[in-house]
Design a protein around this motif. Sequence first.
Motif, PDB file in Angstrom:
ATOM      1  N   SER A  60      13.262  73.599  13.796  1.00 28.44           N
ATOM      2  CA  SER A  60      13.787  73.134  12.505  1.00 28.44           C
ATOM      3  C   SER A  60      14.906  72.127  12.683  1.00 28.44           C
ATOM      4  CB  SER A  60      14.268  74.321  11.668  1.00 28.44           C
ATOM      5  OG  SER A  60      13.205  75.194  11.425  1.00 28.44           O
ATOM      6  N   PHE A  61      14.764  71.252  13.659  1.00 30.86           N
ATOM      7  CA  PHE A  61      15.772  70.233  13.916  1.00 30.86           C
ATOM      8  C   PHE A  61      15.075  68.871  13.949  1.00 30.86           C
ATOM      9  CE2 PHE A  61      18.334  67.612  16.820  1.00 30.86           C
ATOM     10  CZ  PHE A  61      19.546  67.665  16.149  1.00 30.86           C
ATOM     11  N   ASP A  62      15.177  68.130  12.869  1.00 27.45           N
ATOM     12  CA  ASP A  62      14.593  66.796  12.772  1.00 27.45           C
ATOM     13  C   ASP A  62      15.513  65.926  11.916  1.00 27.45           C
ATOM     14  OD1 ASP A  62      12.852  64.675  12.997  1.00 27.45           O
ATOM     15  OD2 ASP A  62      11.489  65.403  11.437  1.00 27.45           O
ATOM     16  N   PRO A  63      16.711  65.576  12.436  1.00 25.70           N
ATOM     17  CA  PRO A  63      17.681  64.856  11.609  1.00 25.70           C
ATOM     18  C   PRO A  63      17.230  63.457  11.202  1.00 25.70           C
ATOM     19  CG  PRO A  63      18.428  64.933  13.878  1.00 25.70           C
ATOM     20  CD  PRO A  63      17.204  65.803  13.788  1.00 25.70           C
ATOM     21  N   LEU A  64      16.344  62.847  11.960  1.00 22.34           N
ATOM     22  CA  LEU A  64      15.896  61.488  11.638  1.00 22.34           C
ATOM     23  C   LEU A  64      14.608  61.476  10.826  1.00 22.34           C
ATOM     24  CD1 LEU A  64      16.691  59.736  15.028  1.00 22.34           C
ATOM     25  CD2 LEU A  64      18.077  59.822  12.961  1.00 22.34           C
ATOM     26  N   GLY A  65      14.002  62.622  10.602  1.00 23.10           N
ATOM     27  CA  GLY A  65      12.809  62.713   9.777  1.00 23.10           C
ATOM     28  C   GLY A  65      11.561  62.107  10.390  1.00 23.10           C
TER      29      GLY A  65
END
Length: 113
Positions: A63-68
């Motif tokens: 659940s880590f996708d800061p840039l999408g």
Amino acid sequence: PEFVRIPGEQFSFDAVPKVIDAHDALPDSMQQIILWISLIEAMSFPAYAGMSQGYDRRPGDFSFDPLGFYPSDPEKQKKMQLAELKNGRLAMIAIGGMVAGASVTGHGFPYLP
């Protein structure tokens, strides 16, 4: 590679002439590498804790996708997962080939006599 070294006498070309020999020549460094890998692995504990509370995650989903970058379309998700799997396999084969080449020939990068 052979042309870049960490500063310090123990990492010099005189102390360790071939990178392939660094594993045996620098046991303290290997312990530090294991420590850092263990700490990085420990960062996945919150994801495991979430699984005990009913959150069912897919393998590799932290659940880590800061840039999408991860698409929302299921078809594009499958395509991206397959591409990542293939890239990971190719990387493992490549590093295995590099280590085998250095071990067999006794020469480091660029593996030329």
